[in-house]
Design a protein around this motif. Sequence first.
Motif, short mmCIF file in Angstrom:
data_model
loop_
_atom_site.label_atom_id
_atom_site.label_comp_id
_atom_site.label_asym_id
_atom_site.label_seq_id
_atom_site.Cartn_x
_atom_site.Cartn_y
_atom_site.Cartn_z
N MET A 112 4.45 -3.67 -8.84
CA MET A 112 3.23 -2.93 -9.16
C MET A 112 3.52 -1.59 -9.81
SD MET A 112 0.04 -1.98 -6.64
CE MET A 112 1.01 -1.01 -5.49
N TYR A 126 -4.37 1.02 -7.45
CA TYR A 126 -3.04 0.85 -6.89
C TYR A 126 -2.90 1.39 -5.47
CZ TYR A 126 -2.34 0.07 -11.84
OH TYR A 126 -2.46 -0.39 -13.12
N SER A 147 7.20 -0.20 -4.38
CA SER A 147 5.99 0.60 -4.62
C SER A 147 5.75 1.58 -3.48
CB SER A 147 4.78 -0.33 -4.77
OG SER A 147 4.90 -1.09 -5.95
#
Length: 212
Positions: A112, A126, A147
Motif C-alpha cells: 500500500m 490509507y 505500511s
Amino acid sequence: MDKMNHSSAEAEAETIEPLRYLSKGEAASIETELVRDYKFGQQQLIEIWGHACALAITKEYEPTIYHPKRSSHSLHQDFTVQCEKMDIPFLSYLPTEVQLINDAYNLVIDAMLGPEADPANIKEPYSGILATLKQVKTPIASVDVPSGWDVEEASQDGINPEVLISLTAPKKCAMSFSGKHFLAGRFLPYDIQKKYELNLPEYPGTDCLIEL
C-alpha cells in the motif's frame, strides 16, 4: 598446506562486509540513477520487482493460496451463498472488514505505502486501511517497507507482517524485522553496488531473490 588453506579461509571470512541497509535518501538516489544513468524504465523496474515478489510469495505460501474458479452465477447469488457458508445473516448483519478478511482470506499482501510515505501523515483512505490491517489475524506479507513503518526506524505504530520482501536492498527499518525476509536485488549493476557499498549476498543459481 592445510594450515595455509585454513588461514586463507579465515582471512577471507574476516574481510566479508555486512549487508548494507539503506536510508530513505539512498534508496531514492539509487532508483534515480537506475532510471537516469542506466536507462531502466520505471515500468521495467516495477515488473522486475513484481516478478520477484510473486516468486517470494509462492515460495512461502503456495500451499495456502486459493485460486477460485470463475462462476457462472450472478454476483448476487454468489454473495448470498458466501454469506450463508460463513454463517452471516444476509442483509441483516454486516461483518466488520477485519472479520471478512480473517474469514475469507489466507494471506494479505501489503504493497500500500512505499518508502516515500510519511508514517506520521497518512491520509484517507490509507489510514483507514492501515487501521484494519493492524487488527487482522490473517498473515501479512509486506513489500519493501511495511505500511506504517518509518523507512529508517523500527516499527512504532505500523502493521506486523510475517514476511518482508525488500526491493533493491533492504531499508534501515528492516534491521528490526524478525520474520521471514527476502531480498530482490540481483538486477543491480555492479557499479551501483560498489558505489553504495551494498555488499549484496550471492544469489543462488539463476534465482532473482534470496532469503536473508
